[in-house]
Write an enzyme that holds these catalytic residues in place. Structure first.
Site, PDB file in Angstrom:
ATOM      1  N   THR A  87       0.822  -1.215   0.000  1.00 45.83           N
ATOM      2  CA  THR A  87       0.000   0.000   0.000  1.00 45.83           C
ATOM      3  C   THR A  87       0.853   1.261   0.000  1.00 45.83           C
ATOM      4  OG1 THR A  87      -1.744  -1.178   1.126  1.00 45.83           O
ATOM      5  CG2 THR A  87      -1.836   1.197   1.271  1.00 45.83           C
ATOM      6  N   THR A 163       2.004  -4.339   4.277  1.00 43.30           N
ATOM      7  CA  THR A 163       1.929  -4.583   5.718  1.00 43.30           C
ATOM      8  C   THR A 163       1.536  -6.023   6.055  1.00 43.30           C
ATOM      9  OG1 THR A 163      -0.359  -3.810   5.750  1.00 43.30           O
ATOM     10  CG2 THR A 163       1.353  -2.193   6.277  1.00 43.30           C
ATOM     11  N   ASP A 164       0.824  -6.697   5.141  1.00 42.77           N
ATOM     12  CA  ASP A 164       0.275  -8.013   5.503  1.00 42.77           C
ATOM     13  C   ASP A 164       1.343  -8.992   5.978  1.00 42.77           C
ATOM     14  OD1 ASP A 164      -2.091  -6.953   4.659  1.00 42.77           O
ATOM     15  OD2 ASP A 164      -2.547  -8.496   3.169  1.00 42.77           O
ATOM     16  N   LYS A 240       1.276  -7.736  12.888  1.00 43.11           N
ATOM     17  CA  LYS A 240       0.134  -6.918  12.448  1.00 43.11           C
ATOM     18  C   LYS A 240      -1.085  -7.437  13.198  1.00 43.11           C
ATOM     19  CE  LYS A 240      -2.403  -5.332   8.398  1.00 43.11           C
ATOM     20  NZ  LYS A 240      -2.534  -5.276   6.939  1.00 43.11           N
TER      21      LYS A 240
END
Ligand code: ASP
Length: 417
Positions: A87, A163-164, A240
Site C-alpha cells: 500500500t 503490511t500483511d 500486524k
C-alpha cells in the site's frame, strides 16, 4: 450528465451530496470512491450528477504535482530506499477500483519531499507486489540487495513493504543479515490518495530511524491513531494485529525498541539495542523454504501433520493451544516427524506469554516425542527461524540447538508479566 469511470463527480440525491471518483459498477448503482476512502453506491433514479474533473485531468495534475526537483544536499547521510510494493507504494486503480502497487521508490521520494531533508536517498524498486505474494526466495533476493546497498555506502536502508506479511520479511532479514546500519521496514495501511493515509508520516519516521544509531532490522509504523508517534518494533517481535487501523502493528512479548516523535523527529528508546557499526556486515541468506506452520484446532485430525511429513517438509512449527498443546492423538505424528529428523517446534496461539510443556501430561508427552518449545517466540518468527536454521546446517542436532538459542532477541530468557 456524461461521466465515466475515473472521473471526479458530485452526486446529489434526497438532499445528500457525495463527492468522489466514479468506480466500476456491476449493479447499475453509481459507485463512487469518496475522499474518506469508502465507497458509496447510489441508485441513479432521482440523482443529479455534476462532473467535477475528467479522469485525464486528474491523472495529469497528479503527475505535475509529483515531480519536484530532488537535489542531493551535502553533509546528509545516505539512505537507500528499496521498494517491494504494498500500500505504501500504491494508489487506487480507477479502472478496477482496487488498490494496486504502482509507485517506484523514486515516486515515493517525489511524493514525500520532506524525506530529502533527512538524508540523501537513492531509490531502487526490487519488486512491485502486494506482500501476500512474498516468498522465501524473494526474502533472499531482498537481503542481497540490502547488502549490496550497504557495501555501496548506504548509512541506512528503508524497505517499503506491504503490511500483511511485513513481519515475516523483517524477521527473515533479521536472521539473514548481521547489519552494521539500520534496516527499517515501513508500510502504510491506507494508500497515498486517501486523506487519512499514514504513508508520509510512517516514511518520515522510518527515515529518522534509518539515520539513527539503531543498527537492527526494525518495523516503523504508527503507534496510535493520531499522527504523533511511530513505534520502532524489533523485527522478531512484531505482529500486524488489526486489519485496517493505522496503529495495527504491535510488539508482542516485548516493548518496542523505541518511538519516533513525528513533530520533532526525536527518537527515544526503551530497550537496549545494537548500535551502528557494532557488527560486521555478513549475509547468511541460505533458507530451506519447505517448512510449515500448522495451527492445531480442537478435533483436528493428526493426518494434517502426517501429510506434511509425507510431503517431504523439512521442519514443522505447530501453533498449539495455551501453554503449547495439541491433542493426544497428534503425538504419534510428532514422534514420526522427529524420528525422521524433521524438527518440530511448539509455539502458542495465545501469542502473549511463553510455551511450557512441562505442566500438563500432553505437554510432557509432546516433549518426549522430540518436539522443542518455541519459548515466547511468535509462531511466524518460529517458522522463519526454522527455514533459516535449516539453511545454515544439515545437522539435526545443530539445527535444534540454533532453534533453542536466542539469536535476534526473538526469545526472552524470562517472560514479562
Ligand atoms: N495487502 C497489502 C500488502 O500487504 C496491504 C498493505 O500493503 O498494507 O501488500
Amino acid at each position: 450528465m456524461e461521466f465515466e469511470e475515473g472521473d471526479r463527480v458530485r452526486v446529489s440525491k434526497s438532499g445528500v451530496e457525495y463527492e468522489g471518483i466514479v468506480m466500476p459498477s456491476t449493479t447499475g448503482h453509481i459507485v463512487i470512491k469518496m475522499n474518506s476512502g469508502y465507497n458509496a453506491g447510489i441508485t441513479p433514479q432521482g440523482a443529479t450528477v455534476t462532473l467535477l474533473q475528467k479522469k485525464e485531468d486528474i491523472a495529469s495534475s497528479g503527475k505535475e504535482a509529483a515531480k519536484p526537483e530532488i537535489t542531493a544536499r551535502t553533509g546528509l547521510p545516505k539512505v537507500s530506499i528499496l521498494s517491494t510494493g504494498g500500500t505504501i507504494a500504491s494508489k487506487i486503480d480507477y479502472r478496477t477500483g482496487a488498490v494496486t502497487s504502482q509507485f517506484s521508490a523514486d515516486d515515493i521520494l517525489q511524493a514525500i519531499p520532506e524525506l530529502t531533508e533527512i538524508a540523501n536517498f537513492s531509490g531502487r524498486a526490487i519488486y512491485n507486489i502486494l506482500s501476500e505474494n512474498m516468498k522465501a526466495s524473494y526474502w533472499q533476493e531482498l537481503s542481497k540487495a540490502v547488502v549490496e546497498e550497504i557495501h555501496k555506502g548506504a548509512d541506512g536502508i528503508i524497505i517499503a513493504h506491504g503490511t500483511d506479511t511485513m513481519m515475516y520479511s523483517a524477521a527473515a532479514l533479521s536472521f539473514m543479515i548481521d547489519t552494521p546500519v539500520p534496516i527499517v521496514f515501513v508500510g502504510s495501511q491506507r494508500s497515498a490518495d486517501r486523506p487519512s493515509s499514514d504513508n508520509a508520516m510512517n516514511a518520515i519516521c522510518a527515515a529518522k530511524v534509518a539515520v539513527s544509531d539503531i543498527a537492527e532490522v526494525s518495523v516503523v509504523m504508527h503507534n496510535d491513531s493520531s499522527d504523533d508517534i511511530c513505534a520502532i518494533h524489533r523485527a522478531t517481535r512484531v505482529r500486524k494485529m488489526h486489519t485496517s487501523r493505522r496503529d495495527a502493528f504491535r510488539s508482542v512479548n516485548s516493548e518496542p525498541i523505541g518511538y519516533v516523535d513525528y513533530a520533532t523527529g526525536e527518537i527515544c528508546t526503551s530497550l537496549p539495542y545494537i548500535r551502528r557499526n557494532e557488527r560486521i556486515l555478513t549475509l547468511k541468506s541460505s533458507l530451506v523454504p519447505k517448512c510449515a506452520l500448522v495451527k492445531f484446532t480442537p478435533g483436528a485430525s493428526p493426518d494434517i501433520l502426517g501429510w506434511f511429513i509425507d510431503a517431504g517438509y523439512k521442519g514443522i512449527v505447530i501453533e498449539g493451544t495455551g501453554l503449547g498443546h495439541v491433542s493426544t492423538d497428534w503425538i504419534p505424528q510428532i514422534e514420526r516427524a522427529t524420528s525422521h529428523r524433521i524438527p518440530v517446534m511448539i509455539t502458542s496461539q495465545c501469542l502473549n506469554g511463553r510455551v511450557c510443556d512441562r505442566v500438563y501430561d500432553t505437554g510432557r508427552d509432546i516433549l518426549k516425542a522430540g518436539a522443542i518449545e518455541g519459548e515466547d517466540m511468535l509462531p511466524e518468527v518460529g517458522l522463519v527461524k526454522m527455514m533459516w536454521a535449516l539453511g545454515q546446517t544439515d545437522d539435526y542436532g545443530t539445527a535444534l540447538d540454533m532453534l533453542k538459542q536466542d539469536i535476534r532477541c526473538e526469545i526472552n530468557k524470562r517472560s514479562l508479566e
